[in-house]
Write an enzyme that holds these catalytic residues in place. Structure first.
Site, short mmCIF file in Angstrom:
data_model
loop_
_atom_site.label_atom_id
_atom_site.label_comp_id
_atom_site.label_asym_id
_atom_site.label_seq_id
_atom_site.Cartn_x
_atom_site.Cartn_y
_atom_site.Cartn_z
N ARG A 68 0.80 -1.28 -0.03
CA ARG A 68 0.03 -0.03 -0.05
C ARG A 68 1.05 1.25 0.08
O ARG A 68 0.47 2.17 -0.65
CB ARG A 68 -0.93 -0.10 1.16
CG ARG A 68 -1.92 -1.01 1.28
CD ARG A 68 -3.12 -0.93 2.40
NE ARG A 68 -3.95 0.37 2.20
CZ ARG A 68 -4.75 0.49 3.12
NH1 ARG A 68 -4.74 -0.30 4.20
NH2 ARG A 68 -5.39 1.57 2.96
N HIS A 119 -7.84 7.50 10.62
CA HIS A 119 -7.67 6.13 10.67
C HIS A 119 -5.99 6.13 10.27
O HIS A 119 -5.52 5.09 9.99
CB HIS A 119 -8.12 5.60 9.44
CG HIS A 119 -9.58 5.30 9.56
ND1 HIS A 119 -10.47 4.73 9.00
CD2 HIS A 119 -10.44 5.23 10.87
CE1 HIS A 119 -11.54 4.22 9.20
NE2 HIS A 119 -11.55 4.86 10.59
N CYS A 127 6.23 3.06 17.24
CA CYS A 127 6.88 1.71 18.02
C CYS A 127 5.76 1.16 18.88
O CYS A 127 5.12 1.80 19.58
CB CYS A 127 7.93 2.32 18.65
SG CYS A 127 8.74 1.01 19.82
P1 OAD Z 1 -15.68 1.75 0.95
O1 OAD Z 1 -14.68 1.06 -0.05
O2 OAD Z 1 -16.57 1.10 1.89
O3 OAD Z 1 -16.60 2.88 0.27
C1 OAD Z 1 -16.21 3.71 -0.83
C2 OAD Z 1 -17.41 4.34 -1.44
O4 OAD Z 1 -16.87 5.19 -2.52
C3 OAD Z 1 -18.58 3.27 -2.12
O5 OAD Z 1 -19.74 3.85 -1.34
C4 OAD Z 1 -18.24 3.79 -3.48
O6 OAD Z 1 -19.44 3.71 -4.21
C5 OAD Z 1 -17.69 4.94 -3.56
N1 OAD Z 1 -17.02 5.60 -4.65
C6 OAD Z 1 -16.24 4.77 -5.50
N2 OAD Z 1 -15.57 5.49 -6.41
C7 OAD Z 1 -16.00 6.54 -6.30
C8 OAD Z 1 -15.60 7.96 -6.99
N3 OAD Z 1 -15.11 8.05 -8.05
N4 OAD Z 1 -16.45 8.98 -6.50
C9 OAD Z 1 -17.42 9.02 -5.45
N5 OAD Z 1 -17.50 8.02 -4.92
C10 OAD Z 1 -16.84 6.87 -5.23
O7 OAD Z 1 -14.38 2.73 1.80
P2 OAD Z 1 -14.89 3.69 3.12
O8 OAD Z 1 -16.23 4.24 3.22
O9 OAD Z 1 -13.69 4.67 2.90
O10 OAD Z 1 -10.94 1.03 7.55
O11 OAD Z 1 -14.36 2.47 4.03
C11 OAD Z 1 -14.32 2.94 5.41
C12 OAD Z 1 -13.12 2.13 6.18
O12 OAD Z 1 -13.50 0.87 5.81
C13 OAD Z 1 -11.64 2.43 5.76
O13 OAD Z 1 -11.01 3.58 6.20
C14 OAD Z 1 -11.14 1.18 5.95
C15 OAD Z 1 -12.20 0.23 5.41
O14 OAD Z 1 -12.12 -1.16 5.99
C16 OAD Z 1 -9.81 0.48 8.06
O15 OAD Z 1 -9.31 -0.20 7.31
C17 OAD Z 1 -10.06 0.74 9.53
#
Ligand code: OAD
Length: 247
Positions: A68, A119, A127
């Site tokens: 990543r 996050h 550490c």
């Molecule tokens: P998700 O992958 O759950 O959601 C991403 C969202 O962005 C989805 O609803 C898509 O439809 C939308 N999307 C995709 N491409 C897009 C674009 N070009 N423009 C606008 N929207 C778009 O990601 P998060 O909600 O960020 O946590 O997930 C939250 C947390 O879950 C992350 O921070 C991570 C993950 O597990 C940890 O790792 C602790």
């Protein structure tokens, strides 16, 4: 792009809180988590994103984070990141807070200043013994160690850990005039609850997402589509209104 009545008004003294998720970085080439082809299709969170996984198998966790980190070093901010930086520039100092669930540094690279990485950040390591946090984008071979002898871990928040800046965030949510959520599926708490908190505090709520997120009912205004297409027009619309009002 927008009918003016479909965009909530702001003034120069408006306090704006923005929450971003993986969707805002998708157009920069970073995979989201829950879309088709997303990260959680390939990996199980319990194998690489929990403190237990790190205790069990730190090498595998570090392999995942090295990959990543490598990817994050190759990508650039997109028009959505840059639009948010432009908006911040035109508001009064301290009136714009950007809370991101993303661990990439694309908001800062785009020029955003007041960013809270709830996050954590891929570019930081912590550490496990002395808790010292330092910044490095080095790709480690095997497990890295601190000068004190403790094992280093990515300074990110894993499942089962407390997100950062929560108290500060709650205060901003109660004090703001407008809450804008971009590219987040509304599945992961506590971030998914910020929208409802803002809405129940009487704040105007605006969403931008490729599809309707789980908590879409709490948005007063919802724009469906890619952030890189919608955000620049939305921000242009707001900045134009600010310049004509001279507010
Ligand atoms: P998700 O992958 O759950 O959601 C991403 C969202 O962005 C989805 O609803 C898509 O439809 C939308 N999307 C995709 N491409 C897009 C674009 N070009 N423009 C606008 N929207 C778009 O990601 P998060 O909600 O960020 O946590 O997930 C939250 C947390 O879950 C992350 O921070 C991570 C993950 O597990 C940890 O790792 C602790």
């Amino acid at each position: 792009m927008f009918e003016s009545q479909s965009v909530p008004p702001i003034s120069k003294s408006s306090k704006i809180v923005v929450l971003t998720g993986a969707g805002i970085s998708a157009e920069s080439g970073i995979r989201t988590f829950r879309d088709a082809g997303g990260m959680w299709e390939q990996y199980r969170a319990e194998d690489i994103a929990t403190p237990e996984a790190f205790d069990r198998d730190p090498e595998t966790v570090w392999e995942f984070y090295n990959e990543r980190r490598r990817k994050a070093g190759e990508v650039q901010p997109n028009p959505a990141h840059r639009a948010l930086a432009r908006l911040e520039e035109h508001l009064l100092p301290g009136n714009f807070t950007l809370i991101t669930q993303n661990v990439d540094n694309l908001h800062r690279l785009a020029g955003s200043k007041n960013v809270l990485h709830m996050h954590g950040e891929l570019s930081k390591v912590r550490c496990t013994k002395c808790a010292n946090v330092s910044e490095t984008m080095e790709l480690f071979e095997g497990i890295p160690y601190c000068d004190c002898g403790g094992m280093l871990r990515p300074d990110v928040v894993w499942f089962g850990e407390m997100p950062m800046f929560l108290e500060e965030t709650q205060n901003h949510l109660y004090m703001c005039d407008l809450f804008l959520a971009i590219g987040t599926s509304g599945h992961v708490h506590p971030a998914a609850g910020f929208l409802q908190t803002a809405k129940s505090a009487g704040v105007v709520t605006v969403g931008v997402n490729l599809e309707e997120p789980a908590n879409v009912r709490y948005f007063d205004f919802f724009f469906c589509g890619k952030a890189g297409g919608i955000l620049p027009s939305l921000v242009d619309n707001w900045l134009e209104a600010l310049s004509t009002k001279g507010a």
